[in-house]
Write an enzyme that holds these catalytic residues in place. Structure first.
Site, PDB file in Angstrom:
ATOM      1  N   ASP A 107     -23.043  68.692 -45.998  1.00 61.25           N
ATOM      2  CA  ASP A 107     -22.678  67.563 -46.854  1.00 61.25           C
ATOM      3  C   ASP A 107     -21.265  67.073 -46.536  1.00 61.25           C
ATOM      4  O   ASP A 107     -20.433  67.839 -46.037  1.00 61.25           O
ATOM      5  CB  ASP A 107     -22.674  67.980 -48.327  1.00 61.25           C
ATOM      6  CG  ASP A 107     -24.040  68.413 -48.792  1.00 61.25           C
ATOM      7  OD1 ASP A 107     -25.028  67.942 -48.227  1.00 61.25           O
ATOM      8  OD2 ASP A 107     -24.092  69.232 -49.730  1.00 61.25           O
TER       9      ASP A 107
HETATM   10  N1  URA Z   1     -26.019  73.515 -49.301  1.00 55.52           N
HETATM   11  C1  URA Z   1     -25.307  72.538 -49.881  1.00 55.52           C
HETATM   12  O1  URA Z   1     -25.363  72.363 -51.090  1.00 55.52           O
HETATM   13  N2  URA Z   1     -24.529  71.767 -49.111  1.00 55.52           N
HETATM   14  C2  URA Z   1     -24.416  71.930 -47.775  1.00 55.52           C
HETATM   15  O2  URA Z   1     -23.674  71.188 -47.108  1.00 55.52           O
HETATM   16  C3  URA Z   1     -25.161  72.944 -47.201  1.00 55.52           C
HETATM   17  C4  URA Z   1     -25.964  73.726 -47.979  1.00 55.52           C
END
Ligand code: URA
Length: 246
Positions: A107
């Site tokens: 993310d």
């Molecule tokens: N889980 C999440 O919530 N965000 C990420 O970037 C990767 C795994």
């Protein structure tokens, strides 16, 4: 940019034979360019636009396979381009001209280990759920989760109608208003770690992926990367049982 090179040189670059031997193969009429046998010396070709065949099989120059492990900072998107003009992870790759693709995604607000490569076969396999590549995160969560809630995350909880597969959790440090937890998952559902902790009432404040499979960030500084070495590659290729290419 396309470039012309001598046919025998191209055959040698592709590992068909030495340049001298390639000249003999050409003279023997075993090489064709765009469907026509070439048996004279000195012919130049452009491998980007022309089809070269030897003994009826295509002659293709294998591109060097590149694998890097990046410590992605928060604020970078894990895509090849961003319509909103935000910084993208490949902006951080300075000294490599090859086009690299991220394997999986992190993310915008997650930091940490991201594998990038131009090896499409490896990328596809590593992201396929059947290979169950383990991902290790450190999550700083709000408050102090109860043991029973952490156990429920380990066993699997229902998120958006589907149960998460078993996870491993370890409390690393307790602060006055938050807790640092290491969590290992084998899936890659969207915002999965954040959703898992939110589901037990302890939202994530900060999330960092410290390892992707057997590749640990260790001392790669944020925003930097390292090329994977032979040992790293041996490990990942062994884990996903792909034939390792030189
Ligand atoms: N889980 C999440 O919530 N965000 C990420 O970037 C990767 C795994």
């Amino acid at each position: 940019m396309s470039q012309s090179i001598r046919l025998q040189k191209y055959l040698a670059q592709c590992g068909i034979a030495s340049r001298r031997k390639a000249e003999i193969l050409i003279a023997e009429g075993r090489v064709s360019v765009d469907g026509r046998i070439v048996d004279t010396m000195g012919v130049k070709i452009d491998p980007e636009v022309q089809n070269i065949f030897f003994d009826g099989k295509p002659v293709i120059l294998e591109k060097e396979k590149i694998y890097i492990l990046l410590n992605k900072p928060v604020g970078y998107v894990t895509t090849a381009a961003d319509p909103q003009g935000r910084p993208i992870v490949t902006d951080l790759i300075g000294d490599i001209d090859e086009r690299l693709f991220p394997v999986g995604r992190l993310d915008l607000d997650t930091q940490g280990a991201l594998l990038l490569t131009n090896d499409g076969e490896l990328a596809q396999k590593m992201q396929h759920p059947s290979f169950e590549v383990k991902k290790t995160y450190e999550a700083l969560v709000v408050g102090k989760p109860k043991k029973k809630d952490l156990v429920s995350l380990e066993k699997g909880i229902v998120l958006e109608g589907k149960k998460t597969s078993p996870a491993q959790l370890v409390v690393i440090k307790k602060f006055s208003a938050s807790t640092l937890i290491r969590i290992i998952i084998h899936e890659g559902r969207k915002r999965q770690v954040r959703k898992m902790f939110a589901a037990i009432g302890h939202p994530v404040n900060r999330l960092k992926r410290i390892a992707y499979g057997s590749l640990y960030l260790k001392n790669i500084p944020e925003g930097s990367y390292r090329r994977l070495n032979k040992q790293d590659l041996k490990k990942i290729f062994k884990n996903i049982s792909l034939q390792m290419k030189k």
